[in-house]
Design a protein around this motif. Structure first.
Motif, mmCIF file in Angstrom:
data_model
loop_
_atom_site.group_PDB
_atom_site.id
_atom_site.type_symbol
_atom_site.label_atom_id
_atom_site.label_comp_id
_atom_site.label_asym_id
_atom_site.label_seq_id
_atom_site.Cartn_x
_atom_site.Cartn_y
_atom_site.Cartn_z
ATOM 1 N N THR A 1 -3.709 -37.940 -22.269
ATOM 2 C CA THR A 1 -2.492 -37.504 -22.949
ATOM 3 C C THR A 1 -1.573 -36.694 -22.040
ATOM 4 O OG1 THR A 1 -3.742 -35.601 -23.796
ATOM 5 C CG2 THR A 1 -3.508 -37.495 -25.251
ATOM 6 N N ILE A 2 -2.138 -36.076 -21.006
ATOM 7 C CA ILE A 2 -1.351 -35.259 -20.081
ATOM 8 C C ILE A 2 -0.817 -36.080 -18.911
ATOM 9 C CG2 ILE A 2 -1.474 -33.288 -18.474
ATOM 10 C CD1 ILE A 2 -3.559 -32.059 -20.317
ATOM 11 N N ASN B 1 6.184 -29.142 -25.303
ATOM 12 C CA ASN B 1 4.902 -29.372 -25.986
ATOM 13 C C ASN B 1 3.755 -28.863 -25.127
ATOM 14 O OD1 ASN B 1 4.383 -31.426 -24.017
ATOM 15 N ND2 ASN B 1 5.472 -32.925 -25.296
ATOM 16 N N THR B 2 2.545 -28.868 -25.690
ATOM 17 C CA THR B 2 1.361 -28.367 -24.984
ATOM 18 C C THR B 2 1.031 -29.227 -23.777
ATOM 19 O OG1 THR B 2 0.445 -27.398 -27.002
ATOM 20 C CG2 THR B 2 -1.116 -27.862 -25.226
ATOM 21 N N GLN B 3 1.233 -30.554 -23.881
ATOM 22 C CA GLN B 3 0.910 -31.450 -22.770
ATOM 23 C C GLN B 3 1.799 -31.175 -21.552
ATOM 24 O OE1 GLN B 3 1.057 -32.543 -26.041
ATOM 25 N NE2 GLN B 3 -1.195 -32.556 -26.063
ATOM 26 N N SER B 4 3.060 -30.881 -21.775
ATOM 27 C CA SER B 4 3.956 -30.557 -20.668
ATOM 28 C C SER B 4 3.546 -29.253 -20.001
ATOM 29 C CB SER B 4 5.401 -30.454 -21.163
ATOM 30 O OG SER B 4 5.886 -31.707 -21.591
ATOM 31 N N SER C 1 -10.855 -28.753 -18.995
ATOM 32 C CA SER C 1 -10.541 -30.004 -19.693
ATOM 33 C C SER C 1 -11.655 -30.429 -20.639
ATOM 34 C CB SER C 1 -10.260 -31.116 -18.680
ATOM 35 O OG SER C 1 -11.427 -31.446 -17.940
ATOM 36 N N ASP D 1 -6.975 -29.986 -24.451
ATOM 37 C CA ASP D 1 -5.675 -29.703 -23.843
ATOM 38 C C ASP D 1 -5.274 -28.240 -24.000
ATOM 39 O OD1 ASP D 1 -5.646 -32.372 -23.272
ATOM 40 O OD2 ASP D 1 -3.965 -32.889 -24.597
ATOM 41 N N SER E 1 -5.956 -34.261 -15.037
ATOM 42 C CA SER E 1 -5.123 -34.781 -16.126
ATOM 43 C C SER E 1 -5.964 -35.578 -17.118
ATOM 44 C CB SER E 1 -4.015 -35.685 -15.568
ATOM 45 O OG SER E 1 -3.078 -34.957 -14.839
ATOM 46 N N THR E 2 -5.808 -35.277 -18.379
ATOM 47 C CA THR E 2 -6.399 -36.096 -19.438
ATOM 48 C C THR E 2 -5.436 -37.248 -19.726
ATOM 49 O OG1 THR E 2 -5.316 -34.826 -21.193
ATOM 50 C CG2 THR E 2 -7.477 -34.041 -20.434
ATOM 51 N N TYR F 1 3.000 -36.970 -18.200
ATOM 52 C CA TYR F 1 3.802 -35.789 -17.871
ATOM 53 C C TYR F 1 3.517 -35.324 -16.441
ATOM 54 C CZ TYR F 1 4.457 -35.632 -22.943
ATOM 55 O OH TYR F 1 4.763 -35.945 -24.247
#
Length: 447
Positions: A131-132, A49-52, A266, A270, A128-129, A135
């Motif tokens: 949501t991130i 996924n985009t977060q990874s 950021s 993301d 890191s946000t 991960y």
């Protein structure tokens, strides 16, 4: 001993282009392989996924800090070793080899301990946000366990290279990279470990490379790393500091600039972080080629400077710049034409592709300048001009990049983030030219 004598003759008397190509090709492969660790993780994690994808990009700044420490001890000790071998002082070179290696191992343990102790605040600090963050913590927590192996491996790799044994150094690095490519899909998808699998594969690969390289240091062609040669004498730490701080500046500020780039991106979501992370990986992969080429120049530079063969130093410097600039010009043209397709290989997300392709094209505009900047840094570092070497080393990622990444996004928004590196490269070139001229003028006065 015979191999070291043969290296002396080759580096100080063989045709310059032949020396540089022989030293550079395995060094380039080693540098590309080092970059490939992150490229492989980015590619396979991009399928999750985009977060990874963004998390791997965020952790990259930590890995560049670890690389900076490895280069600090590796280049600091390696520069000294090459000069001493050029002056036929082998015993002193042996003491430096052991000293640089064991200092690097201790530094790697300290970094790992501090990083694990402050894992969550460090992840926030790096951009890191919410949501991130999960991960990032999973990936970074595992990556830190391999830090001592990474710093120790980089020292051994660079020491072999400075001795003129770049091919042997390459084998140790390549073996780990091949293992990483095999383990990444196995752990991520086969064992269902996700981003944790990517980190585990990377650490196991680094440990494998470390073991191969350590075994190779006891090959008769290399100076062996033996505990009895370790020295606490301030002289050796001083030489490591003077010879290694340009690498620490270049890599360390590169880490800081990557973190600041992620923080700036950021603000735009993301997808912006992921897009900039992908571009950083791609451009660093190309940048690694030129780093490898110019590091191939360093053994010739160190041996010939130690032997007072200054005309060969100048010839090697000029040849490296011509070859590297031609290569980057071709890469810039191809990359500019196919930027969107290249970014899409890593993450098929329209928002990520828009940001990534724009940033990639801007950076490619100044890419042909980079060889001159890097070659000047390597020259000044090897001939022990630490102040000038540090200024040039800091130029791309610190001296110019840091103020620009603060100013440009405020003026131009996301475009300011995308154009920042290109603007910093143009400024770094303007600084590098007079620095190189002054170094060769100094050599004229030493004749």
């Amino acid at each position: 001993m015979k191999q070291q004598v043969d290296n002396f003759t080759f580096l100080t008397h063989a045709p310059v282009h032949k020396v540089i190509l022989k030293m550079a090709v395995p060094t380039i492969i080693s540098m590309l392989v080092t970059s490939f660790y992150n490229m492989a993780d980015t590619y396979f994690v991009g399928q999750i996924n985009t977060q990874s994808t963004a998390a791997v990009g965020i952790v990259y700044s930590v890995m560049t800090i670890v690389q900076a420490v490895g280069f600090f001890f590796g280049h600091g000790s390696g520069n000294y070793i090459s000069r001493k071998l050029g002056a036929r002082e082998v015993a002193d070179a042996e003491r430096m080899a052991a000293t640089g290696f064991f200092y690097a191992i201790v530094a790697g343990i300290v970094i790992a301990a501090l990083g694990l102790a402050f894992l969550t605040p460090l992840s926030h600090l790096l951009g890191s946000t919410p949501t991130i963050l999960p991960y990032t913590e999973r990936y970074l927590g595992i990556i830190l366990l391999g830090t001592p192996f990474m710093t120790g491996g980089m020292v051994m790799n660079n020491q072999m290279r400075f001795q003129g044994n770049a091919a042997l150094a390459m084998y140790g690095i390549v073996s780990g990279a091949v293992l990483n490519v095999v383990l990444d899909p196995l752990f991520i998808f086969g064992f269902g470990m996700g981003i944790s699998g990517a980190a585990t594969a990377t650490v196991l690969s680094q440990m494998f490379s470390f073991c191969i390289l350590f075994r190779m240091t006891h090959n008769r062609q290399n100076i062996g790393i033996r505990p009895r040669n370790f020295s606490l004498a301030p002289h050796y730490m001083k030489e490591i500091f003077l010879g290694g701080t340009p690498s620490l500046s270049r890599q360390g500020l590169g880490s800081l600039s990557t973190a600041m780039l992620n923080v700036a991106a950021s603000a735009y979501g993301d997808a912006a972080i992921a897009g900039m992370s992908i571009v950083t990986r791609i451009t660093m992969f190309l940048y690694a080629t030129v780093i490898g080429l110019c590091q191939g120049f360093q053994p010739l530079c160190g041996f010939c400077y130690g032997a007072r063969l200054y005309s060969r130093v100048h010839e090697g410097f000029s040849y490296s710049i011509k070859l590297g600039t031609a290569f980057l010009t071709v890469c810039a043209v191809v990359g500019f034409l196919f930027s969107g397709h290249i970014v899409e290989l890593f993450r098929d997300d329209p928002a990520v592709i828009v940001v990534g392709s724009a940033a990639f094209r801007w950076q490619l505009l100044t890419y042909p300048f980079i060889t001159y900047i890097v070659a000047t840094n390597m020259l000044l570092q090897t001939i022990r001009k630490p102040i000038r070497a540090n200024l040039v080393a800091a130029a791309r990622s610190g001296l110019f990049f840091i103020p620009l990444i603060i100013i440009l996004p405020r003026c131009f928004g996301l475009l300011g983030v995308e154009i920042c590196q290109a603007a910093a490269d143009a400024c770094a070139l303007a600084l590098s030219v007079p620095m190189a001229i002054s170094a060769f003028n100094d050599m004229k006065h030493r004749r």
